[in-house]
Design a protein around this motif. Structure first.
Motif, PDB file in Angstrom:
ATOM      1  N   THR A  99     -12.040  47.672 -99.081  1.00 38.41           N
ATOM      2  CA  THR A  99     -12.297  46.289 -98.663  1.00 38.41           C
ATOM      3  C   THR A  99     -11.843  46.090 -97.223  1.00 38.41           C
ATOM      4  N   GLU A 100     -12.504  45.141 -96.575  1.00 40.03           N
ATOM      5  CA  GLU A 100     -12.180  44.726 -95.210  1.00 40.03           C
ATOM      6  C   GLU A 100     -12.175  43.195 -95.190  1.00 40.03           C
ATOM      7  N   TYR A 102     -16.926  48.113 -98.501  1.00 41.58           N
ATOM      8  CA  TYR A 102     -17.792  49.225 -98.111  1.00 41.58           C
ATOM      9  C   TYR A 102     -17.750  50.306 -99.193  1.00 41.58           C
ATOM     10  N   GLU A 160     -21.999  49.074 -95.700  1.00 41.06           N
ATOM     11  CA  GLU A 160     -21.062  47.990 -95.444  1.00 41.06           C
ATOM     12  C   GLU A 160     -21.669  46.680 -95.955  1.00 41.06           C
TER      13      GLU A 160
END
Length: 451
Positions: A381-382, A387, A445
């Motif tokens: 996670t971002e 992604y 992404e």
């Protein structure tokens, strides 16, 4: 000869008492010198009791300056009347309208005006004000340069702006740049052609900085004091646009679904038909095996096409989801051979859990099919979303066609795995980017705009 009906002062007082208006004489500072007997019937005061009082003391504080300007000016005359709130003898605020007469030829230190009760008229105006405050439309009057002359209080509820802050504003500054040319063109047409009725859909920037879809309907005012100005009503149609966009996406799915049926099912059917014909002629086992493989492929295609046709997200099913937990569950449902899963997911993602599970299953199958049996797949996670990447062969033919229905570089692939992924992305209103991972494999992404 004098009129026989007015032979005494009492006759004259009786006439003034029955008159529909109060006749008032004040000095230059609006101190009452005389009030006709009608003041008792209309406002509840004894005529003698208010002599010496300041007329403005009975006027609502918010209206006093306006009344002073209208009634106290030397030699003033008002053909249209001045409406304001006046405190009656019971302490209630009633609406009255005062008319000043012709000023004397020589300047005198008194003012003469008549006042009548017009409470019913402001009651309607109050109802109108309530309507423009609570209606779902924003009512705007523009001058011919596009500057706001009036905007209804509902602008605060619909767009988030304070009504007073929008006075004299240029609302074209709040229109999305892509929609601005049409908005300006339609405004120009309303100015040039008084019969033109403009109807446009465009995006407005709200006080929160968000873009919402609105529908504006406008026309030039041709009569009354606002003649020549432009009246526009604007309403929020974001929900309608969302449904229209969803319908468009569904139509695209149906189109892709029908194309897939006509093209991708025809191939194995042709193979099956040919294999059965050869099997009848020769009886060779290989033709039956080929026919069985074609049947298996059709079953796989049908399963994928059914998933593709059914994809959609119910807003009530969307909630914060632990991507790591869903990834591990999806991994357990896929034939992964000797492949490995690495999870680096700390931030929840708002999603439909079933749809997210389907998305990850398809990505995992895709990674194993194209990256090799010992590929390592990482889910992380971002701040912008999550992604999925691997260390396999990557996109040997580039990324332009990877989401197209039926596209596959594997000999036994259906070509619908990534198409299903894209459809799940669309149904969540996300964005997906296919690119290369740092290890040379494939990386997807997912930018989750609703997080």
């Amino acid at each position: 000869m004098s009129d026989p009906h007015f032979q005494t002062a009492d006759d004259f007082r009786s006439l003034l008492a029955d008159a529909p208006a109060v006749l008032t004489v004040t000095d230059a500072d609006l101190a009452v010198q005389f009030a006709s007997p009608a003041v008792e019937r209309i406002l509840g005061y004894d005529a003698d009791s208010i002599v010496g009082s300041d007329w403005l003391d009975f006027v609502h504080p918010e209206d006093r300056e306006r009344v002073r300007a209208a009634l106290a000016a030397p030699g003033s005359r008002s053909d249209t009347g001045t409406e304001y709130r006046f405190r009656d003898a019971e302490g209630e605020w009633v609406w009255i309208e005062s008319f000043t007469g012709d000023g004397p030829e020589r300047e005198l230190d008194y003012r003469v005006f008549s006042s009548r009760d017009v409470s019913e008229r402001p009651r309607f105006e109050a109802q109108f004000n309530q309507f423009v405050t609570h209606t779902s439309d924003v009512l705007t009057v523009f001058d011919r340069q596009g500057t706001v002359q009036y905007i209804s209080p509902s602008v605060e509820r619909v767009l988030g702006y304070d009504q007073s802050a929008m006075q004299d504003a240029d609302l074209f500054e709040y229109v999305h740049p892509d929609d601005l040319p049409e908005a300006i063109e339609q405004f120009g047409r309303m100015i040039e052609d008084s019969s033109h009725h403009a109807i446009i859909e465009h995006r407005y920037r709200t006080a929160d900085g968000e873009w919402i879809w609105t529908e504006s309907r406008g026309k030039q005012i041709t009569t009354g004091p606002l003649a020549g100005q432009i009246l526009v009503t604007t309403r929020d149609i974001s929900e309608r646009k969302h449904h229209e966009q969803e319908l468009e996406r569904q139509n695209q799915r149906l189109e892709r679904f029908s194309d897939a049926i006509s093209h991708d099912l025809r191939n194995p059917l042709d193979v099956l038909d040919g294999s059965l014909e050869l099997a009848r002629e020769t009886g060779a086992e290989e033709h039956f095996e080929r026919a069985e493989r074609s049947i298996d492929r059709m079953y796989t295609l049908i399963d994928d096409l059914l998933v593709l046709a059914k994809q959609g997200v119910d807003p009530e099913d969307v909630e914060p989801i632990d991507v790591g937990d869903v990834a591990r569950r999806a991994w357990s449902m896929v034939e992964t051979r000797d492949a490995d899963l690495a999870v680096d997911a700390e931030t929840p993602v708002t999603a439909d859990s079933g749809a997210l599970l389907e998305l990850l299953e398809n990505l995992f199958r895709n990674a194993v099919e194209h990256g090799g049996s010992d590929v390592t797949v990482t889910v992380g996670t971002e701040p912008w979303g999550f992604y999925v990447e691997d260390d396999g062969a990557g996109f040997t033919d580039g990324t332009d066609e990877v989401f197209d229905p039926g596209y596959s570089t594997a000999t036994d692939g259906t070509g619908f795995g990534l198409c299903i992924v894209e459809q799940i992305v669309d149904s969540h209103d996300w964005d997906v980017i296919a690119t290369a991972s740092e290890r040379g494999g494939a990386r997807f992404e997912f930018v989750c705009r609703n997080d």
